[in-house]
Motif scaffolding. Sequence first.
Motif, short mmCIF file in Angstrom:
data_model
loop_
_atom_site.label_atom_id
_atom_site.label_comp_id
_atom_site.label_asym_id
_atom_site.label_seq_id
_atom_site.Cartn_x
_atom_site.Cartn_y
_atom_site.Cartn_z
N ASN A 220 -79.65 8.14 -22.62
CA ASN A 220 -80.61 7.04 -22.71
C ASN A 220 -80.01 5.71 -22.28
OD1 ASN A 220 -82.44 8.88 -23.87
ND2 ASN A 220 -81.67 8.48 -25.93
N HIS A 221 -78.74 5.70 -21.92
CA HIS A 221 -78.04 4.46 -21.62
C HIS A 221 -77.34 4.53 -20.26
CE1 HIS A 221 -78.29 4.56 -26.06
NE2 HIS A 221 -78.44 3.25 -25.95
N SER A 222 -77.03 3.35 -19.74
CA SER A 222 -76.12 3.24 -18.62
C SER A 222 -74.71 3.08 -19.17
CB SER A 222 -76.48 2.03 -17.75
OG SER A 222 -77.72 2.25 -17.08
N PHE A 223 -73.70 3.21 -18.29
CA PHE A 223 -72.32 3.16 -18.73
C PHE A 223 -71.56 2.12 -17.91
CE2 PHE A 223 -74.00 7.26 -19.83
CZ PHE A 223 -73.54 7.47 -21.12
N VAL A 224 -71.46 0.91 -18.48
CA VAL A 224 -70.70 -0.18 -17.88
C VAL A 224 -69.72 -0.68 -18.93
CG1 VAL A 224 -70.79 -2.48 -16.84
CG2 VAL A 224 -72.63 -0.84 -16.39
N GLY A 225 -68.43 -0.66 -18.61
CA GLY A 225 -67.43 -1.13 -19.55
C GLY A 225 -67.57 -2.62 -19.80
N VAL A 226 -67.71 -3.01 -21.06
CA VAL A 226 -67.89 -4.42 -21.42
C VAL A 226 -66.92 -4.76 -22.54
CG1 VAL A 226 -69.47 -6.15 -22.35
CG2 VAL A 226 -70.32 -4.42 -20.74
N LEU A 227 -66.10 -5.81 -22.31
CA LEU A 227 -65.10 -6.21 -23.29
C LEU A 227 -65.02 -7.73 -23.35
CD1 LEU A 227 -62.62 -5.57 -25.15
CD2 LEU A 227 -61.22 -5.61 -23.07
N ASP A 228 -65.01 -8.28 -24.55
CA ASP A 228 -64.80 -9.72 -24.74
C ASP A 228 -63.30 -9.92 -24.96
OD1 ASP A 228 -64.85 -12.38 -25.26
OD2 ASP A 228 -66.08 -12.26 -27.07
N ASP A 229 -62.59 -10.24 -23.89
CA ASP A 229 -61.14 -10.35 -23.92
C ASP A 229 -60.74 -11.82 -24.09
OD1 ASP A 229 -58.45 -10.24 -23.61
OD2 ASP A 229 -58.45 -9.35 -21.61
N PRO A 230 -60.17 -12.20 -25.25
CA PRO A 230 -59.85 -13.61 -25.48
C PRO A 230 -58.58 -14.08 -24.79
CG PRO A 230 -59.22 -12.30 -27.37
CD PRO A 230 -59.87 -11.35 -26.41
N THR A 231 -57.85 -13.18 -24.12
CA THR A 231 -56.56 -13.54 -23.53
C THR A 231 -56.74 -14.26 -22.19
OG1 THR A 231 -56.31 -11.47 -22.29
CG2 THR A 231 -55.61 -11.48 -24.60
N ASN A 305 -77.10 -0.43 -22.46
CA ASN A 305 -75.75 -0.10 -22.01
C ASN A 305 -74.93 0.49 -23.14
OD1 ASN A 305 -73.50 -0.02 -20.24
ND2 ASN A 305 -72.73 -1.92 -21.13
N ALA A 306 -74.11 1.49 -22.82
CA ALA A 306 -73.26 2.14 -23.81
C ALA A 306 -71.94 1.40 -24.04
CB ALA A 306 -72.96 3.58 -23.38
N ASN A 307 -71.72 0.33 -23.27
CA ASN A 307 -70.51 -0.50 -23.41
C ASN A 307 -69.22 0.27 -23.18
OD1 ASN A 307 -72.11 -2.65 -23.92
ND2 ASN A 307 -71.47 -2.99 -26.02
N TYR A 346 -72.93 8.74 -27.92
CA TYR A 346 -73.80 9.27 -26.87
C TYR A 346 -75.19 9.45 -27.48
CZ TYR A 346 -75.69 12.38 -23.26
OH TYR A 346 -76.47 12.95 -22.27
N ASN A 347 -76.14 8.63 -27.03
CA ASN A 347 -77.51 8.69 -27.57
C ASN A 347 -77.52 8.57 -29.10
OD1 ASN A 347 -78.43 8.95 -24.97
ND2 ASN A 347 -78.96 11.12 -25.14
N LEU A 348 -76.74 7.64 -29.61
CA LEU A 348 -76.65 7.34 -31.03
C LEU A 348 -75.97 8.43 -31.83
CD1 LEU A 348 -80.19 5.78 -31.63
CD2 LEU A 348 -78.07 4.63 -30.97
N ASN A 349 -75.41 9.43 -31.14
CA ASN A 349 -74.64 10.48 -31.81
C ASN A 349 -73.19 10.38 -31.38
OD1 ASN A 349 -76.89 11.74 -33.14
ND2 ASN A 349 -77.51 12.57 -31.15
N SER A 350 -72.34 11.19 -32.01
CA SER A 350 -70.92 11.21 -31.67
C SER A 350 -70.62 12.44 -30.84
CB SER A 350 -70.07 11.20 -32.94
OG SER A 350 -68.71 11.29 -32.63
N ARG A 351 -69.92 12.25 -29.72
CA ARG A 351 -69.56 13.35 -28.84
C ARG A 351 -68.06 13.35 -28.57
NH1 ARG A 351 -73.86 15.55 -25.81
NH2 ARG A 351 -75.56 15.84 -27.28
N SER A 352 -67.53 14.53 -28.23
CA SER A 352 -66.11 14.63 -27.90
C SER A 352 -65.86 14.42 -26.41
CB SER A 352 -65.59 16.01 -28.31
OG SER A 352 -66.30 17.03 -27.64
N VAL A 353 -66.91 14.43 -25.61
CA VAL A 353 -66.77 14.18 -24.17
C VAL A 353 -67.05 12.70 -23.91
CG1 VAL A 353 -67.63 14.72 -21.86
CG2 VAL A 353 -67.43 16.52 -23.58
N CYS A 354 -66.01 11.97 -23.52
CA CYS A 354 -66.15 10.53 -23.30
C CYS A 354 -65.99 10.15 -21.84
CB CYS A 354 -65.12 9.77 -24.13
SG CYS A 354 -65.31 10.02 -25.91
N PHE A 355 -65.25 10.94 -21.08
CA PHE A 355 -65.01 10.64 -19.67
C PHE A 355 -65.43 11.83 -18.81
CE2 PHE A 355 -61.81 8.02 -21.89
CZ PHE A 355 -62.20 6.78 -21.43
N LEU A 356 -66.14 11.52 -17.71
CA LEU A 356 -66.56 12.55 -16.76
C LEU A 356 -65.73 12.51 -15.49
CD1 LEU A 356 -70.45 12.24 -17.03
CD2 LEU A 356 -68.89 13.60 -18.43
#
Length: 772
Positions: A220-231, A305-307, A346-356
């Motif tokens: 149900n989401h897109s996958f774009v890495g999003v991080l608030d990096d204070p450095t 977005n799944a962040n 993943y879709n509000l659940n927890s999955r063991s597959v994180c990277f494709l």
Amino acid sequence: MKQGKERNFQVGTIMLCCLLCGSGMTVGMIIGFYMKPYVRPADYEYLPTTHLALTPAIPPPCPASSSSSPALLKEWIAPSLLMHSMTDEELMWRASMVPRVADYPHKRVPKVAFLFLTRGSIPLGPFWEKFFKGHDGLYSIYVHGPPLYDVEASDCSVFCRRRIPSQAVHWGRSSMLDAERRLLANALLDFSNQRFVLVSESCIPLFNFSTIYDYLMGSNHSFVGVLDDPTKAGRGRYSQRMWPDVRLSDWRKGSQWFEVDRKLAVEIVSDRKYYALFRDHCTPPCYVDEHYLPTLVSKHYGSVNANRSLTFVDWSRGGSHPATFGRRDTTVRLLRRMRSTGRCGYNLNSRSVCFLFARKFSPTALAPLMREQKGARASAAYHNMTDEELLWKASMTPNIEKYPNKRVPKIAFLFMVRGPLPFAPLWEKFFRGYDGNFSIYVHPHPTYNESVPEQSVFYGRRIPSKGVGWGAISVVHAERRLLANALLDFSNEWFVILSEACVPLVPFSTVYDYLMKSNLSFLDIEEPSANSRIRYKDNMLPHIKIDQWRKGSLWFQVNRKTAVAMISDQTFLPLFGGICCSDEHYFQTLVSMKFGAWCANRSLTYVDWHGPVYPNRFGKSNLTLELLGKMRGGNGCKYNGKETTLCNLFARKFVPDALDVLLKWGREAINQGQNCFHFIQTLVSELRQDVRWGAISVVHAERCLLANALLDFSNEWFVILSEACVPLVPFSTVYDYLMKSNLSFLDIEEPSANSRIRYKDHMVPYIKIDQW
């Protein structure tokens, strides 16, 4: 004179006009003749028409056939040629189009667009070729390379003619962002593309295509890495010139390797406001490809977005670039680590597959990658067939019954699971020592891909799978898929359907003999109750009448003849599409109506429907040896026409915490044998000083061995051996030879004269000399 001159002038003028007109017509005809090949018929449509007709009017051409309209529309919504002459501005405008009419005018299959942002060739192309093989129509490929790179892929390659109009790209500059938007825009021109994945020439897929396709299409989401990096490497790159449209609190950072759905992709190529800000004010050491998309998505599209990115990248070594994996680095262990990095949302659940996907792999990694891929697929369980092709192939039966080669009949164990196999250790013990007598096929959820140890009997036994919904027709499809895959091996004679909650109740040898000697298949078939009859639909007429409707357990054990019949049906299956709990009715009704004489009308899998939940669950708290005995016996049953007390070979539904109890009981039995063996070793060791060649101590040792073995009432034959003995034939030959013998084997002969002198007179009257 004056009038004559005027007349001559008029005549001359007329002749001059005629001459000019004639010359003009001649020149026009010549030009028209030579220009005709270069003018398209369609161009004439735009020429002005005259209202003066010196010849009868030619009827206008007939309007184009309506059949050409769909072809033109198809080319517009799914361009077959990627090269075009549009500028980036025109391309973005065209790609930003969204139909206001939601319903698509043609039948289509959603596709995943793979966007290759490369610096030249794709050295890992052969690995990608195998990834895409067999999945035509489910993906699109777009390649953005250097504009001067003109080496085209071979005609048989999936990358052939997949290059888009490109421009030079410089690392860390806005040209990198332009290339990404250009890839997205070109892919958006095909309205069948629904998911968009950005990869580079150093990226690889971590799973098979079907797993990745289902993972993306089911999200149900897109996958774009999003991080608030204070450095300094994060917020330190922010420019005040972006204010007020982008504030420091809006500033984000992330990986450039994204996966987005169509809606977000359209928003990205449609953006002009933020694109201009980042193009003008994000220059090194601000890297636009790391900040533009994360900031845009976080600011306006965070809810979709799944962040996180689906591409694994290793930054642990530090520096401006991630770790690169070469030939020596690329191992099965590395790939497993990338596939299983923990758990994620993943879709509000927890999955063991994180990277494709993963990067960064060098060209030298191709060889080990191909070996790993070959090893993972080097089993009868893997193929690229569609379900239709698979079922067609599996339905074949030889008219010549005699098998051309020597073979051992096998049992195919078909595991239909949702994820891991918690009782795998128990099954490992069950199968141990019986290689060649069984086959294993596992149908998990497509998104599940936990690694399996290479030494496990379950390694490499996964078949191409699809999603399964409880009580839906997809359960039937999964069972047919398992049966069909197992039928491809002609040595498989019996087929047992199991779940991750099933356990064996008896040893493998008992299961093997029970099935191989049975005259019937085992499928639970019963007349349904009133509550179950309401699942029947009138649209099943005339094929299935209400009085032919049947119900039963979906856990069956069938022979090869029945299995072929079950997967060959094409008449009944479409009727069960909208039926509630079709897995409880389809096979039962089919077999009852068509092949009832082949079936024992019972299952060999024990299920308890009398507990507080349906079915009852068994765990550490309620599991006893007495209960297991009850499960085996049931209420008595018939086997090959005779009464028997062994009615069930398997049982469910067991919860994972039952494993320790089951293994403990198994270990106790094993430990008893080990302790017995230890006792014998100790006893023989103690007697060793007294066991001398030719002495009575040898007899004592043999009697001791026999006595210990007799303590196990399952032992039927006893073979005495020494450390200098070896077997001459396989175990199965020894086993059959002894078990089928009517006599024991002990060498007995009348002694020679030299041996007779060993006889002693004190043996009388128990043993006489002629009995020696």
